[in-house]
Enzyme design. Structure first.
Site, mmCIF file in Angstrom:
data_model
loop_
_atom_site.group_PDB
_atom_site.id
_atom_site.type_symbol
_atom_site.label_atom_id
_atom_site.label_comp_id
_atom_site.label_asym_id
_atom_site.label_seq_id
_atom_site.Cartn_x
_atom_site.Cartn_y
_atom_site.Cartn_z
ATOM 1 N N LYS A 144 0.883 -1.399 0.142
ATOM 2 C CA LYS A 144 0.138 -0.028 -0.183
ATOM 3 C C LYS A 144 0.758 1.307 -0.146
ATOM 4 O O LYS A 144 0.788 2.168 -0.772
ATOM 5 C CB LYS A 144 -0.891 -0.071 1.382
ATOM 6 C CG LYS A 144 -2.024 -1.141 1.208
ATOM 7 C CD LYS A 144 -2.817 -0.980 2.516
ATOM 8 C CE LYS A 144 -3.952 -2.198 2.357
ATOM 9 N NZ LYS A 144 -4.610 -2.514 3.713
ATOM 10 N N GLN B 172 -4.760 -0.968 10.030
ATOM 11 C CA GLN B 172 -4.373 -2.266 9.468
ATOM 12 C C GLN B 172 -4.782 -3.141 10.330
ATOM 13 O O GLN B 172 -4.426 -3.410 11.670
ATOM 14 C CB GLN B 172 -2.717 -2.205 8.949
ATOM 15 C CG GLN B 172 -2.464 -3.796 8.450
ATOM 16 C CD GLN B 172 -3.484 -3.865 6.985
ATOM 17 O OE1 GLN B 172 -3.231 -2.873 6.382
ATOM 18 N NE2 GLN B 172 -3.560 -5.089 6.655
ATOM 19 N N ASP C 267 -10.897 3.950 4.704
ATOM 20 C CA ASP C 267 -11.619 2.521 4.541
ATOM 21 C C ASP C 267 -13.223 2.596 4.494
ATOM 22 O O ASP C 267 -13.610 1.451 4.443
ATOM 23 C CB ASP C 267 -11.007 1.660 5.767
ATOM 24 C CG ASP C 267 -9.746 0.720 5.340
ATOM 25 O OD1 ASP C 267 -9.762 0.387 4.105
ATOM 26 O OD2 ASP C 267 -9.222 0.321 5.996
#
Length: 284
Positions: free
Chosen positions: A52, A96, A119
């Site tokens: 990422k 994460q 997210d």
């Protein structure tokens, strides 16, 4: 049979995004900024996070990894998230997952303010998504919808069967497809006859993380098959998915490979979400 090449589409979108970010830079604006928080050292997370950050840097997003030991005090993690929330130079915050087992993940996901929730997991963003309003959508579901749209596969009036009802993929994707006028069937681990539902589907999306749960006899001719699963096959050390690709690809009209299908779309969508939040921040 046509392969839905997520890798190729993500590359195309990456070029377009880098161009948009570059245009803002040329006008004298700061770079977009993404913070990734990682607690502990889960091996799979290490791989995902490094990828990422690499992609973020390639498109012109300033990215930073904040690492914490798994024994960090819960209050300290909250305080760090709150500090990032208040920093006007940060556009997106990504926590994460998984967190160490003694952390309640939902508590920390909700600690990230909706305006930095890259997210799309905050209750406010999820509520807007449920009601069909413009918001930040979860990366994997939005990546799947973008992939279908790139190949001009309409979901309107289609029968879609979704296997797997997680808060990260299945549930939000089901709602997003419903808002696009699809007829959606959601199957979970208690569904008695998954095959009955998959055989009736024009589009099958499997997100269980169980190797080869979808076989050739479970799909009708010319169905579209999306495989969200990614599992390491210990017999040959290769990555495989929920779908038995070899057999299912003979009947499907379109199918995603593993790897190279949904995964790259998820990562580029994360970058696009970061950019969307950035645009809101600098234009307000």
């Amino acid at each position: 049979m046509i392969i839905l090449d997520g890798k190729q589409i993500a590359l195309k979108r990456k070029t377009k995004l880098a161009q948009k970010i570059s245009e803002y830079q040329n006008k004298g604006f700061r770079k977009p900024k993404l913070i990734v928080i990682m607690v502990g050292n889960d091996p799979a997370s290490e791989v995902y996070v490094s990828h990422k950050i690499k992609i973020a840097n390639q498109v012109g997003i300033q990215s930073e990894l904040l690492r914490f030991e798994s024994n960090i005090k819960k209050e300290d993690l909250y305080n760090k998230i709150n500090e990032l929330n208040q920093n006007s130079n940060i556009d997106g915050i990504l926590l994460q997952l998984p967190l160490p087992i003694d952390f309640v993940e939902e508590d920390y996901l909700q600690a990230i303010i909706p305006q930095k929730d890259v997210d799309g997991f905050h209750y406010i963003n999820q509520g807007k998504m449920l009601q069909g309003y413009e918001t930040i959508y979860p990366c994997t579901p939005l990546g799947i919808i973008n992939l279908l749209e790139e190949y001009k596969i309409s979901v309107k009036n289609k029968d879609i069967t979704l296997i797997g009802t997680s808060n990260i993929v299945g549930k939000p994707l089901g709602m997003m497809l419903l808002n696009k006028q699809a007829t959606v069937t959601l199957c979970n681990k208690n569904t008695l006859d998954i095959k009955k539902h998959t055989l009736a589907a024009d589009i099958i999306i499997s997100a269980t993380g169980q190797k080869f749960i979808i076989t050739e006899d479970m799909i009708k001719q010319n169905a579209v098959v999306i495989d969200v699963g990614i599992i390491r096959d210990l017999t040959n050390n290769k990555l495989v998915g929920d779908v038995d690709f070899e057999s299912v690809s003979k009947k499907a009209s379109y199918i995603t490979p593993v790897p190279g299908g949904v995964g790259p779309m998820t990562v580029i969508t994360l970058m696009e979400n970061t950019f969307s939040l950035y645009e809101k921040h600098i234009n307000n």
